[in-house]
Enzyme design. Structure first.
Site, PDB file in Angstrom:
ATOM      1  N   ARG A 275     -20.432 -25.854  50.592  1.00  0.00           N
ATOM      2  CA  ARG A 275     -21.102 -25.718  49.086  1.00  0.00           C
ATOM      3  C   ARG A 275     -20.168 -24.892  48.162  1.00  0.00           C
ATOM      4  O   ARG A 275     -20.056 -23.725  48.546  1.00  0.00           O
ATOM      5  CB  ARG A 275     -22.537 -25.065  49.406  1.00  0.00           C
ATOM      6  CG  ARG A 275     -23.493 -25.072  48.098  1.00  0.00           C
ATOM      7  CD  ARG A 275     -24.244 -23.858  48.291  1.00  0.00           C
ATOM      8  NE  ARG A 275     -23.965 -22.668  47.980  1.00  0.00           N
ATOM      9  CZ  ARG A 275     -24.221 -21.394  48.463  1.00  0.00           C
ATOM     10  NH1 ARG A 275     -25.273 -21.373  49.160  1.00  0.00           N
ATOM     11  NH2 ARG A 275     -23.566 -20.263  48.082  1.00  0.00           N
ATOM     12  N   HIS A 279     -25.590 -21.410  45.200  1.00  0.00           N
ATOM     13  CA  HIS A 279     -26.967 -22.049  45.868  1.00  0.00           C
ATOM     14  C   HIS A 279     -27.622 -22.759  44.692  1.00  0.00           C
ATOM     15  O   HIS A 279     -28.034 -24.069  44.812  1.00  0.00           O
ATOM     16  CB  HIS A 279     -27.913 -20.979  46.873  1.00  0.00           C
ATOM     17  CG  HIS A 279     -28.958 -21.804  46.992  1.00  0.00           C
ATOM     18  ND1 HIS A 279     -29.216 -22.539  48.019  1.00  0.00           N
ATOM     19  CD2 HIS A 279     -30.361 -21.216  46.516  1.00  0.00           C
ATOM     20  CE1 HIS A 279     -30.467 -23.009  48.055  1.00  0.00           C
ATOM     21  NE2 HIS A 279     -31.003 -22.286  47.092  1.00  0.00           N
ATOM     22  N   TYR A 288     -22.117 -12.184  48.643  1.00  0.00           N
ATOM     23  CA  TYR A 288     -22.265 -12.388  49.938  1.00  0.00           C
ATOM     24  C   TYR A 288     -21.184 -13.225  50.685  1.00  0.00           C
ATOM     25  O   TYR A 288     -21.151 -13.343  51.927  1.00  0.00           O
ATOM     26  CB  TYR A 288     -23.583 -13.016  50.269  1.00  0.00           C
ATOM     27  CG  TYR A 288     -23.968 -14.305  49.725  1.00  0.00           C
ATOM     28  CD1 TYR A 288     -23.310 -15.469  50.402  1.00  0.00           C
ATOM     29  CD2 TYR A 288     -24.638 -14.569  48.604  1.00  0.00           C
ATOM     30  CE1 TYR A 288     -23.808 -16.645  49.684  1.00  0.00           C
ATOM     31  CE2 TYR A 288     -25.005 -15.514  47.988  1.00  0.00           C
ATOM     32  CZ  TYR A 288     -24.434 -16.769  48.491  1.00  0.00           C
ATOM     33  OH  TYR A 288     -24.711 -17.664  48.021  1.00  0.00           O
TER      34      TYR A 288
HETATM   35  C1  LIG Z   1     -40.495 -23.618  53.274  1.00  0.00           C
HETATM   36  C2  LIG Z   1     -39.363 -22.951  52.288  1.00  0.00           C
HETATM   37  N1  LIG Z   1     -38.898 -21.736  52.757  1.00  0.00           N
HETATM   38  C3  LIG Z   1     -38.244 -21.127  52.025  1.00  0.00           C
HETATM   39  C4  LIG Z   1     -37.580 -21.754  50.866  1.00  0.00           C
HETATM   40  C5  LIG Z   1     -36.674 -20.909  49.779  1.00  0.00           C
HETATM   41  N2  LIG Z   1     -35.508 -21.820  49.921  1.00  0.00           N
HETATM   42  C6  LIG Z   1     -34.882 -22.494  49.111  1.00  0.00           C
HETATM   43  S1  LIG Z   1     -33.392 -23.199  49.475  1.00  0.00           S
HETATM   44  C7  LIG Z   1     -33.173 -22.300  50.749  1.00  0.00           C
HETATM   45  C8  LIG Z   1     -32.066 -22.355  51.764  1.00  0.00           C
HETATM   46  C9  LIG Z   1     -31.954 -23.804  52.257  1.00  0.00           C
HETATM   47  O1  LIG Z   1     -30.503 -24.062  52.990  1.00  0.00           O
HETATM   48  P1  LIG Z   1     -30.026 -25.248  53.479  1.00  0.00           P
HETATM   49  O2  LIG Z   1     -31.154 -25.858  54.239  1.00  0.00           O
HETATM   50  O3  LIG Z   1     -28.783 -24.931  54.250  1.00  0.00           O
HETATM   51  O4  LIG Z   1     -29.805 -26.037  52.192  1.00  0.00           O
HETATM   52  P2  LIG Z   1     -28.819 -26.256  50.759  1.00  0.00           P
HETATM   53  O5  LIG Z   1     -29.623 -25.182  49.853  1.00  0.00           O
HETATM   54  O6  LIG Z   1     -27.630 -25.045  51.682  1.00  0.00           O
HETATM   55  O7  LIG Z   1     -28.458 -27.454  50.629  1.00  0.00           O
HETATM   56  C10 LIG Z   1     -34.432 -21.564  51.038  1.00  0.00           C
HETATM   57  C11 LIG Z   1     -34.569 -20.729  52.267  1.00  0.00           C
HETATM   58  C12 LIG Z   1     -38.053 -22.902  50.383  1.00  0.00           C
HETATM   59  N3  LIG Z   1     -37.799 -23.738  49.390  1.00  0.00           N
HETATM   60  N4  LIG Z   1     -39.156 -23.614  51.259  1.00  0.00           N
END
Ligand SMILES: Cc1ncc(C[n+]2csc(CCOP(=O)(O)OP(=O)(O)O)c2C)c(N)n1
Ligand SMILES: [Mg+2]
Length: 381
Positions: A275, A279, A288
């Site tokens: 990425r 985010h 971080y």
């Molecule tokens: C069930 C749930 N827990 C927490 C969140 C908050 N949240 C949004 S994005 C994220 C991280 C996701 O990371 P990843 O799966 O690696 O996907 P990326 O964003 O890197 O594409 C979190 C914890 C959420 N949307 N849904």
């Protein structure tokens, strides 16, 4: 386009087990067909043969997707969108896998799959309504077999598995693909989806974009083994592909979808990528992670890699690149104009579709809100 799926057959014969070739670094090897310098290399299990026109098409897809994405980030900075989740750096993972799908396949995305949406034929401007806060989705999922963006992390893996079980019951020969991230791989929903998909031999491909980060959490906090190896414990094959190599992603995803289509069950693909941006626009990654890390990955940029290949093989001329620049500018302008012209929704619409047959509490809240709105009209009179 021809794709050889010997890898899928081999992994079947070996019960999903694959010898993991170790590099000197100790990192498991990933499937690669194009080096970061744009040199075409062979892989024993996966091969692909594309015409110059197809190669230019993949390049065009990635360039236009990046331009659209950059424009959306800018629109957020200008206050036109509430939020944006950029796919910067993940173009090859998304275009390669998106172009591997067939029209009758069904796609379950997260909130970042703008490149896959592009491949499915969803107008990019339709992706922006939700991020502007004027609708809850913006496209008909059944028009392009592209489900609405899902923000509840990992839940779409279950939706995809259930859908795939239905496809199998219907006797259809289409496949389903579920996208999720490295962080989502820790969710219970994903574990449950793996179990059900394996036990019911569902025609679903789990496509994990390991972009190294789940907001501020690095992949080391999600797993002690390479993510693709998790599949083995569930009883289906897993493979790690160079997620910045559009050719390798296309070949591997096509093989996995064909495998699912012919009744061989699920497969996990870990697209190893990065990425490059934040985010979302609400995040500041300088808090971080170190700049050096991003610089390392910039050298593996998926778009520059394919451009280097096109140039070194003489497959595209200056006119092609110049024409694409013009096309990008036109797309960017259309995106800006469309977003700014999006009408605000009727505020009362938020009370619709909560319950199919209505509800006394919703009626009460609707009445309260209508009175609140009316109080502004009285003030200005
Ligand atoms: C069930 C749930 N827990 C927490 C969140 C908050 N949240 C949004 S994005 C994220 C991280 C996701 O990371 P990843 O799966 O690696 O996907 P990326 O964003 O890197 O594409 C979190 C914890 C959420 N949307 N849904
Ligand atoms: Mg991630």
């Amino acid at each position: 386009m021809t794709v050889d799926s010997t890898a899928a057959r081999k992994s079947r014969r070996s019960g999903g087990k694959r010898a993991v070739a170790k590099k000197a670094t100790g990192e498991p090897e990933l499937v690669q067909l194009l080096t970061p310098e744009g040199e075409r290399v062979e892989h024993p299990d996966y091969s692909i043969d594309l015409s110059p026109e197809e190669l230019r098409g993949l390049y065009r897809d990635m360039v236009l997707t990046r331009r659209f994405d950059g424009e959306a980030t800018t629109l957020q900075r200008q206050g036109e969108l509430g939020l944006w989740a950029s796919l910067l750096g993940q173009e090859a993972a998304q275009i390669g896998s998106g172009r591997a799908t067939r029209d009758d396949d069904y796609v379950f995305p997260t909130y970042r799959e703008h490149g896959v949406a592009w491949c499915r034929g969803v107008d990019p401007t339709n992706l922006l309504g939700m991020f502007r806060g004027v609708n809850h989705g913006g496209w008909d999922p059944n028009e392009n077999n592209f489900h609405l963006y899902t923000i509840v992390i990992g839940s779409q893996a279950l939706h995809a598995t259930g859908y795939a079980m239905g496809v199998a019951k219907d006797g259809a020969d289409s496949a389903v693909i579920a996208y999720f991230g490295d962080g989502a791989s820790s969710q219970g929903d994903v574990a449950e989806a793996f179990t059900f998909a394996a036990v019911y031999n569902a025609p679903v491909v789990f496509f994990c974009q390991n972009n190294q980060w789940a907001i501020s959490e690095p992949t080391e906090k999600q797993t002690r083994v390479p993510l693709y190896q998790r599949a083995q414990g569930y009883g289906f094959p897993g493979v790690r592909v160079d997620g910045n190599d559009v050719l390798a992603v296309l070949a591997v995803t096509k093989a996995a979808l064909d495998r699912a289509r012919t009744g061989e069950g699920p497969m996990l693909i870990e697209a190893f990528t990065y990425r490059m941006g934040a985010h979302t626009t609400s995040d500041d990654p300088t808090r971080y992670r170190r700049d050096e890390e991003r610089e390392l990955w910039e050298a593996k940029d998926p778009i520059l890699r394919l451009r280097a290949h096109l140039e070194r093989e003489g497959l595209a001329d200056e006119a092609f690149f110049a024409g694409l620049e013009t096309e990008s500018d036109a797309l960017a302008k259309r995106v800006r104009d469309t977003v700014r012209a999006m009408p605000d929704p009727d505020h009362m619409a938020m009370f619709e579709h909560t319950y199919a047959d209505g509800h006394a509490l919703v009626d009460e809240e609707r009445a309260q809100f209508a009175a609140y709105q009316a109080s502004f009209a009285e003030e200005t009179n």
